[in-house]
Design a protein around this motif. Structure first.
Motif, PDB file in Angstrom:
ATOM      1  N   PRO A   5      -8.075  -0.102  -0.378  1.00  0.00           N
ATOM      2  CA  PRO A   5      -8.023  -1.560  -0.515  1.00  0.00           C
ATOM      3  C   PRO A   5      -7.044  -2.154   0.502  1.00  0.00           C
ATOM      4  O   PRO A   5      -6.170  -1.452   1.018  1.00  0.00           O
ATOM      5  CB  PRO A   5      -7.504  -1.764  -1.943  1.00  0.00           C
ATOM      6  N   SER A   6      -7.163  -3.438   0.739  1.00  0.00           N
ATOM      7  CA  SER A   6      -6.271  -4.123   1.672  1.00  0.00           C
ATOM      8  C   SER A   6      -4.831  -4.100   1.149  1.00  0.00           C
ATOM      9  O   SER A   6      -4.597  -3.899  -0.046  1.00  0.00           O
ATOM     10  CB  SER A   6      -6.710  -5.577   1.841  1.00  0.00           C
ATOM     11  N   ASN A   7      -3.894  -4.319   2.051  1.00  0.00           N
ATOM     12  CA  ASN A   7      -2.493  -4.394   1.638  1.00  0.00           C
ATOM     13  C   ASN A   7      -2.286  -5.498   0.608  1.00  0.00           C
ATOM     14  O   ASN A   7      -1.501  -5.346  -0.328  1.00  0.00           O
ATOM     15  CB  ASN A   7      -1.580  -4.618   2.845  1.00  0.00           C
ATOM     16  N   GLU A   8      -3.001  -6.619   0.757  1.00  0.00           N
ATOM     17  CA  GLU A   8      -2.879  -7.720  -0.194  1.00  0.00           C
ATOM     18  C   GLU A   8      -3.317  -7.269  -1.587  1.00  0.00           C
ATOM     19  O   GLU A   8      -2.692  -7.622  -2.593  1.00  0.00           O
ATOM     20  CB  GLU A   8      -3.711  -8.927   0.257  1.00  0.00           C
ATOM     21  N   THR A   9      -4.393  -6.498  -1.660  1.00  0.00           N
ATOM     22  CA  THR A   9      -4.877  -5.992  -2.939  1.00  0.00           C
ATOM     23  C   THR A   9      -3.869  -5.017  -3.538  1.00  0.00           C
ATOM     24  O   THR A   9      -3.597  -5.053  -4.745  1.00  0.00           O
ATOM     25  CB  THR A   9      -6.250  -5.306  -2.757  1.00  0.00           C
ATOM     26  N   LEU A  13      -1.905  -5.306  -7.078  1.00  0.00           N
ATOM     27  CA  LEU A  13      -1.943  -4.205  -8.043  1.00  0.00           C
ATOM     28  C   LEU A  13      -0.528  -3.805  -8.452  1.00  0.00           C
ATOM     29  O   LEU A  13      -0.220  -3.688  -9.645  1.00  0.00           O
ATOM     30  CB  LEU A  13      -2.680  -3.004  -7.446  1.00  0.00           C
ATOM     31  N   LEU A  14       0.344  -3.610  -7.483  1.00  0.00           N
ATOM     32  CA  LEU A  14       1.716  -3.194  -7.774  1.00  0.00           C
ATOM     33  C   LEU A  14       2.497  -4.274  -8.516  1.00  0.00           C
ATOM     34  O   LEU A  14       3.359  -3.969  -9.342  1.00  0.00           O
ATOM     35  CB  LEU A  14       2.437  -2.784  -6.491  1.00  0.00           C
ATOM     36  N   HIS A 136       5.297   0.551  -2.121  1.00  0.00           N
ATOM     37  CA  HIS A 136       6.114  -0.380  -2.904  1.00  0.00           C
ATOM     38  C   HIS A 136       7.294  -0.881  -2.063  1.00  0.00           C
ATOM     39  O   HIS A 136       7.589  -2.073  -2.027  1.00  0.00           O
ATOM     40  CB  HIS A 136       6.603   0.268  -4.202  1.00  0.00           C
ATOM     41  N   ALA A 137       7.962   0.040  -1.390  1.00  0.00           N
ATOM     42  CA  ALA A 137       9.137  -0.331  -0.584  1.00  0.00           C
ATOM     43  C   ALA A 137       8.767  -1.247   0.574  1.00  0.00           C
ATOM     44  O   ALA A 137       9.461  -2.228   0.857  1.00  0.00           O
ATOM     45  CB  ALA A 137       9.823   0.931  -0.062  1.00  0.00           C
TER      46      ALA A 137
END
Length: 147
Positions: A5-9, A13-14, A136-137
């Motif tokens: 998935p894209s970084n935005e997705t 999610l996170l 996450h970081a």
């Protein structure tokens, strides 16, 4: 299999996830699975250890032999197993009564057929060959999740 998935997705999610079941989590602090799970716990996520070889709590959480034994809702199933061991984990995931939103295969772990099976059985997202702690970081700038 399509790409991750894209970084935005992944950011979304996170930000929304609360609970991460960590399949293959070790109780040894020098192991990568332990270090990554601990970092995610410190970032505000509840970590649930899943490993049939564990005999007690890890990171202060009850450990379970299988995903089916977990009584709580899981948002992400994070897999720390060799790629060839992923299909049986996905078999467990698709049999869960309350399906997680995502399956996350750690850096170096990928299995296209298993990923497709997860998606075909209602798992919204499958992320392969990426480290949840690094994402996450980098993507959330390491900020703690809002409980």
């Amino acid at each position: 299999m399509s790409s991750n998935p894209s970084n935005e997705t992944i950011i979304s999610l996170l930000e929304q996830a609360k609970t991460i079941a960590v399949v293959g989590l070790s109780d040894k602090p020098d192991r990568t699975s332990y270090q990554i799970a601990e970092a995610m716990q410190q970032a505000g996520y509840r970590i649930i250890p899943v490993n049939p070889n564990l005999r007690g709590p890890v990171l202060g959480e009850t450990s379970y032999a299988t995903l089916q034994e977990i009584p709580d809702t899981i948002d992400i199933v994070n897999i720390f197993r060799r790629s060839d061991s992923v299909p049986p984990v996905i078999d467990e995931v698709v049999q869960m009564s309350s399906k997680p939103k995502a399956v996350w295969m750690q850096l170096g772990i990928a299995h296209d057929e298993a990923a497709k099976r997860a998606l075909d059985h209602g798992i919204e997202f499958v992320i392969m060959d990426r480290c949840i702690k690094v994402d996450h970081a980098v993507l959330l700038k390491g900020k703690k999740r809002n409980s």
